[in-house]
Write an enzyme that holds these catalytic residues in place. Structure first.
Site, PDB file in Angstrom:
ATOM      1  N   ARG A 183       0.859  -1.181   0.000  1.00 49.19           N
ATOM      2  CA  ARG A 183       0.000   0.000   0.000  1.00 49.19           C
ATOM      3  C   ARG A 183       0.898   1.234   0.000  1.00 49.19           C
ATOM      4  O   ARG A 183       1.966   1.242   0.637  1.00 49.19           O
ATOM      5  CB  ARG A 183      -0.916   0.039   1.231  1.00 49.19           C
ATOM      6  CG  ARG A 183      -2.116  -0.899   1.164  1.00 49.19           C
ATOM      7  CD  ARG A 183      -3.112  -0.491   0.073  1.00 49.19           C
ATOM      8  NE  ARG A 183      -4.285  -1.355   0.006  1.00 49.19           N
ATOM      9  CZ  ARG A 183      -4.466  -2.340  -0.864  1.00 49.19           C
ATOM     10  NH1 ARG A 183      -3.531  -2.623  -1.769  1.00 49.19           N
ATOM     11  NH2 ARG A 183      -5.588  -3.040  -0.878  1.00 49.19           N
ATOM     12  N   HIS A 219      -1.480  -0.077  -9.906  1.00 49.65           N
ATOM     13  CA  HIS A 219      -2.207  -0.995  -9.015  1.00 49.65           C
ATOM     14  C   HIS A 219      -2.693  -2.231  -9.788  1.00 49.65           C
ATOM     15  O   HIS A 219      -3.881  -2.550  -9.817  1.00 49.65           O
ATOM     16  CB  HIS A 219      -3.383  -0.289  -8.320  1.00 49.65           C
ATOM     17  CG  HIS A 219      -3.811  -1.001  -7.064  1.00 49.65           C
ATOM     18  ND1 HIS A 219      -4.266  -0.352  -5.940  1.00 49.65           N
ATOM     19  CD2 HIS A 219      -3.838  -2.318  -6.738  1.00 49.65           C
ATOM     20  CE1 HIS A 219      -4.571  -1.234  -4.993  1.00 49.65           C
ATOM     21  NE2 HIS A 219      -4.313  -2.449  -5.460  1.00 49.65           N
TER      22      HIS A 219
HETATM   23  P1  NDP Z   1      -1.993 -11.044   5.219  1.00 51.64           P
HETATM   24  O1  NDP Z   1      -2.964 -10.522   6.215  1.00 51.64           O
HETATM   25  O2  NDP Z   1      -2.044 -12.490   4.862  1.00 51.64           O
HETATM   26  O3  NDP Z   1      -0.502 -10.739   5.711  1.00 51.64           O
HETATM   27  C1  NDP Z   1      -0.157  -9.542   6.278  1.00 51.64           C
HETATM   28  C2  NDP Z   1       1.271  -9.659   6.774  1.00 51.64           C
HETATM   29  O4  NDP Z   1       1.659  -8.389   7.282  1.00 51.64           O
HETATM   30  C3  NDP Z   1       1.411 -10.657   7.924  1.00 51.64           C
HETATM   31  O5  NDP Z   1       2.638 -11.338   7.822  1.00 51.64           O
HETATM   32  C4  NDP Z   1       1.403  -9.751   9.147  1.00 51.64           C
HETATM   33  O6  NDP Z   1       2.113 -10.266  10.274  1.00 51.64           O
HETATM   34  C5  NDP Z   1       2.151  -8.553   8.602  1.00 51.64           C
HETATM   35  N1  NDP Z   1       1.865  -7.378   9.424  1.00 51.64           N
HETATM   36  C6  NDP Z   1       0.685  -6.764   9.649  1.00 51.64           C
HETATM   37  N2  NDP Z   1       0.854  -5.713  10.485  1.00 51.64           N
HETATM   38  C7  NDP Z   1       2.161  -5.667  10.791  1.00 51.64           C
HETATM   39  C8  NDP Z   1       2.960  -4.843  11.611  1.00 51.64           C
HETATM   40  N3  NDP Z   1       2.425  -3.838  12.326  1.00 51.64           N
HETATM   41  N4  NDP Z   1       4.277  -5.094  11.705  1.00 51.64           N
HETATM   42  C9  NDP Z   1       4.833  -6.113  11.028  1.00 51.64           C
HETATM   43  N5  NDP Z   1       4.134  -6.956  10.223  1.00 51.64           N
HETATM   44  C10 NDP Z   1       2.817  -6.731  10.110  1.00 51.64           C
HETATM   45  O7  NDP Z   1      -2.147 -10.129   3.915  1.00 51.64           O
HETATM   46  P2  NDP Z   1      -1.839 -10.528   2.405  1.00 51.64           P
HETATM   47  O8  NDP Z   1      -0.497 -11.131   2.350  1.00 51.64           O
HETATM   48  O9  NDP Z   1      -2.975 -11.271   1.826  1.00 51.64           O
HETATM   49  O10 NDP Z   1      -1.856  -9.077   1.718  1.00 51.64           O
HETATM   50  C11 NDP Z   1      -0.943  -8.083   2.120  1.00 51.64           C
HETATM   51  C12 NDP Z   1      -1.323  -6.763   1.496  1.00 51.64           C
HETATM   52  O11 NDP Z   1      -1.021  -6.750   0.107  1.00 51.64           O
HETATM   53  C13 NDP Z   1      -2.801  -6.409   1.522  1.00 51.64           C
HETATM   54  O12 NDP Z   1      -3.208  -5.937   2.790  1.00 51.64           O
HETATM   55  C14 NDP Z   1      -2.870  -5.327   0.468  1.00 51.64           C
HETATM   56  O13 NDP Z   1      -2.588  -4.086   1.058  1.00 51.64           O
HETATM   57  C15 NDP Z   1      -1.755  -5.700  -0.497  1.00 51.64           C
HETATM   58  N6  NDP Z   1      -2.265  -6.159  -1.789  1.00 51.64           N
HETATM   59  C16 NDP Z   1      -1.925  -5.451  -2.915  1.00 51.64           C
HETATM   60  C17 NDP Z   1      -2.364  -5.866  -4.145  1.00 51.64           C
HETATM   61  C18 NDP Z   1      -1.952  -5.131  -5.374  1.00 51.64           C
HETATM   62  O14 NDP Z   1      -2.456  -5.416  -6.451  1.00 51.64           O
HETATM   63  N7  NDP Z   1      -1.032  -4.206  -5.289  1.00 51.64           N
HETATM   64  C19 NDP Z   1      -3.208  -7.039  -4.313  1.00 51.64           C
HETATM   65  C20 NDP Z   1      -3.501  -7.704  -3.076  1.00 51.64           C
HETATM   66  C21 NDP Z   1      -3.041  -7.262  -1.868  1.00 51.64           C
HETATM   67  P3  NDP Z   1       1.648 -11.597  11.018  1.00 51.64           P
HETATM   68  O15 NDP Z   1       1.995 -12.730  10.053  1.00 51.64           O
HETATM   69  O16 NDP Z   1       2.467 -11.617  12.224  1.00 51.64           O
HETATM   70  O17 NDP Z   1       0.157 -11.457  11.255  1.00 51.64           O
HETATM   71  C1  OXD Z   2      -6.304  -6.022  -2.885  1.00 51.81           C
HETATM   72  C2  OXD Z   2      -5.792  -5.207  -3.974  1.00 51.81           C
HETATM   73  O1  OXD Z   2      -6.189  -5.613  -1.732  1.00 51.81           O
HETATM   74  O2  OXD Z   2      -6.086  -5.501  -5.155  1.00 51.81           O
HETATM   75  O3  OXD Z   2      -6.848  -7.116  -3.156  1.00 51.81           O
HETATM   76  O4  OXD Z   2      -5.051  -4.253  -3.731  1.00 51.81           O
END
Ligand code: NDP
Ligand code: OXD
Length: 304
Positions: free
Chosen positions: A219, A267
């Site tokens: 993000r 995006h």
């Molecule tokens: P998940 O919820 O599966 O994973 C999130 C990860 O971030 C986890 O490992 C979590 O830690 C870690 N995390 C969250 N908060 C913190 C923090 N404060 N400090 C350190 N680590 C943290 O999400 P996804 O992997 O499914 O997706 C991640 C992000 O990717 C989405 O939220 C979205 O913003 C982005 N995205 C972008 C897309 C694009 O097209 N550009 C498409 C899809 C998603 P823990 O394992 O310990 O819980």
């Molecule tokens: C998602 C994205 O969060 O597309 O799925 O960014």
């Protein structure tokens, strides 16, 4: 028969066939609609651009099933009291792995030098092997861990950092500093939450090795824009490939567009795919009907 409101009208053409097929495969006889009496709706399939913002009238809704992985645009909605599930879709994951591996290889192999070479420079310098190029991934959830697996299969040494302690990964401030200090390529796959906003500020960016590359498909708000521009101008960060931004579409006059060390992708790193994400929705409806726990339930307090 559960009533499902598909509150993402612009996506309906993609889901019109896939969602009924997936529900039927899961043994669910459901009615899917684009409009309904809120008091009758059992599940809401939701996308952030949906006009639906007030969830108060949806008194019998068992869950809101988000079509996106990121939930920052809905998680803080004060009218949302129903369980919220985010999307973990094999198709979306596959797309993200392709984007991250592709952009990692671009920088690792120095492809730009050869793709745009108007002076016809013959520079036979061979790039190092992947095993000599440490990559750090911030966020080791569904997407970060799949990208880590793919990069490791190509021999990149991958350091992962996440919120909670896990074997073979780093966590906490000390872990973050360590993870940044070795990252020749840094991938940010964190959700946007109050904890992660501006995580990469000037101080933390300064920990990256000279010449590091940043890939941000997470993000926009994870990185302080001005701090990043300063680090790029100074040459400390050699390049940033950015897929996500604080404001989208990225405004025409934003300096990222014209910066020679920035690549903007609009995006498109990954998208939920109708066939595979419909199966995830169908499984959650099945669970809801069977009284089983939902998959991928969002923790409201943590914001992801
Ligand atoms: P998940 O919820 O599966 O994973 C999130 C990860 O971030 C986890 O490992 C979590 O830690 C870690 N995390 C969250 N908060 C913190 C923090 N404060 N400090 C350190 N680590 C943290 O999400 P996804 O992997 O499914 O997706 C991640 C992000 O990717 C989405 O939220 C979205 O913003 C982005 N995205 C972008 C897309 C694009 O097209 N550009 C498409 C899809 C998603 P823990 O394992 O310990 O819980
Ligand atoms: C998602 C994205 O969060 O597309 O799925 O960014």
């Amino acid at each position: 028969m559960p009533l499902i409101l598909f509150a993402a009208p612009t996506l309906w053409p993609e889901y019109r066939d896939a969602l009924p097929d997936a529900l039927s495969d899961a043994g669910i006889d459901a009615r899917i609609t684009l409009e309904a009496d809120p008091a009758q709706v059992d599940y809401i399939v939701y996308a952030p651009a949906s006009p639906l913002q007030d969830f108060t009238p949806y008194t019998r809704t068992k869950a809101v099933l988000n079509l996106w992985a990121g939930v920052e645009r809905i998680v803080g909605n004060p009218t949302l009291t129903q369980p919220l599930c985010r999307m973990v879709d094999p198709g979306l994951t596959e797309g993200m792995v392709e984007w991250v591996v592709g952009h990692t290889l671009r920088h690792h192999l120095g492809m730009d030098r050869h793709i745009v070479n108007p002076a016809r420079v013959w520079d036979p310098t061979c790039p190092p092997l992947a095993r000599e190029r440490p990559v750090t991934i911030l966020g080791m959830g569904a997407l970060g861990s799949a990208c880590a697996d793919a990069l490791r299969s190509l021999n990149f040494p991958v350091t992962g950092w996440s919120r909670t302690e896990k074997p073979g990964q780093l966590h906490g401030e000390h872990g973050l500093r360590k993870a940044l200090s070795s990252a020749q390529i840094l991938v940010t796959l964190l959700p946007k939450t109050p904890e992660t906003e501006n995580l990469l500020n000037a101080d933390r960016l300064s920990l990256l090795p000279n010449g590091a590359v940043i890939l941000n498909p997470g993000r926009g708000a994870l990185i302080d824009d001005d701090a990043l521009l300063n680090a790029l101008d100074a040459g400390h960060i050699c390049h940033a490939t950015l897929d996500v931004f604080r404001v989208e579409p990225l405004p025409q006059d934003h300096p990222f567009w014209s910066h020679p060390r920035v690549t903007v992708t609009p995006h498109i790193a990954a998208d939920s795919r109708a066939v595979t994400s419909s199966r995830v929705i169908a499984e959650n409806v099945r669970r809801g009907e069977a009284g089983e726990p939902f998959l991928h339930l969002v923790d409201r307090a943590l914001g992801y």
